[in-house]
Scaffold this motif. Structure first.
Motif: not given
Length: 343
Positions: A246-256, A258-264
């Motif tokens: 769950a912690e790994a999934d959380k970090r992965r979703f946060q990274a995704q 953050e990536q979408r925010r940077a793209i926006a």
């Protein structure tokens, strides 16, 4: 008497003296063998000494074997000694096997000894079974750890009772193989259990399933029993793994995210740049309007009344924008604000 004769007698005397010392040196050994009924000729004893073989080991071993009713040719004992074998241990093993009614001949005992195994210890283990700790606390961890299907980890200590298999001592696997196979069987049995409670309620389930696998195949031992000495509940490995996932999934979703925010943000900056570029184009286009009006006046395509109507429309548009709170735009570059119709 000539000099040659004197030398000849001296040599004879030295030879006789040497024979006398040899006789004195080995007479006791020869006489002991003779009295024990395991006679070894004095010439053979001297020959052993000349071949750098300890005659006492050969003679004493032969006496022990003959007294036990196992007549062995001293030449076989000497050959084994020359092959760097332990004649005394082999002889003791033959006597012990004979007393325990274990079939063991000299050739097999010598082969086991030359293979690096302790043949006497093997015979003793055949008579008195040996207990092996699994796992070996001196070499590995103190217990075997396994996880049931419900994610609970168990720690198990087992004791394996084995008996040496004389027939498989040469080329058979050692105790380490037994320990490894039993450990594998314990892990497999616990891992296939639905819950850890099943194992705690029936520890003998592990023993039965492990014994059914025939783990002593190809080893120098025969497994007599496997007893579970201790079994403890360790930790909930399944829950820990789920939390880590769950912690790994959380970090992965946060990274995704953050990536979408940077793209926006990048797209927003790009759109702002395009707006500024379009505004610049509008300003450039509006700058051409006065030139077009002047050109229309010169060519007679635009009259004075048309010009005043255009200025009135621009003034009305600017007034509406001001009332609506909108940012005023360019008015076509005609200069000033238009009024009504000229008086």
């Amino acid at each position: 008497m000539t000099f040659e004769v004197i030398i000849f007698y001296l040599l004879i005397g030295l030879a006789g003296l040497s024979l006398f010392f040899v006789f004195v040196k080995f007479f006791g050994l020869w006489f002991r063998a003779l009295l024990s009924g395991a006679s070894v000729s004095l010439a053979r004893i001297v020959g052993m000494w000349l071949r750098k073989v300890n005659p006492a080991i050969i003679v004493d071993s032969r006496i022990m074997l003959v007294k036990a009713g196992i007549p062995i040719d001293p030449e076989l004992l000497e050959t084994h000694h020359l092959a760097q074998g332990n004649v005394r241990r082999v002889s003791q093993a033959l006597v012990a096997a004979n007393k325990a009614n274990i079939p063991l001949d000299f050739q097999r005992a010598a082969a086991i000894d030359l293979a690096g195994r302790d043949v006497l210890e093997a015979v003793k283990t055949s008579v008195n079974p040996k207990v092996i700790d699994c796992p070996d606390p001196e070499k590995t961890r103190a217990s075997i750890e396994a996880v049931a299907k419900d994610g609970i980890q168990l720690r198990v200590k087992a004791r394996v009772t084995v008996r040496a298999n004389i027939e498989r001592l040469v080329g058979g696997a050692t105790e380490e193989t037994i320990i490894a196979r039993v450990g594998e069987g314990i892990v497999t049995t616990i891992g296939s259990s639905e819950t850890y409670k099943v194992v705690l309620e029936n520890p003998d389930l592990i023993s039965r399933r492990v014994l059914e696998k025939g783990l002593d195949a190809g080893t120098a031992f025969e497994i007599l029993s496997i007893d579970i000495a201790d079994i403890d509940v360790s930790e909930n490995v399944g829950a820990k793994l789920q939390a880590d996932q769950a912690e790994a999934d959380k970090r992965r979703f946060q990274a995704q995210a953050e990536q979408r925010r940077a793209i926006a943000e990048a797209q927003e900056q790009e759109m702002r740049a395009q707006v500024q570029e379009n505004r610049a184009k509008v300003v450039l286009a509006e700058a051409e309007i006065p030139k077009a009006i002047a050109q229309a006046f010169r060519e007679g395509n635009l009259g004075i009344m048309d010009y005043y109507r255009l200025r009135n429309i621009q003034a009305d548009t600017q007034m509406r924008n001001t009332i609506g709170g909108e940012e005023p735009t360019g008015s076509g570059g005609t200069g000033g604000t238009g009024g009504g119709n000229p008086q």
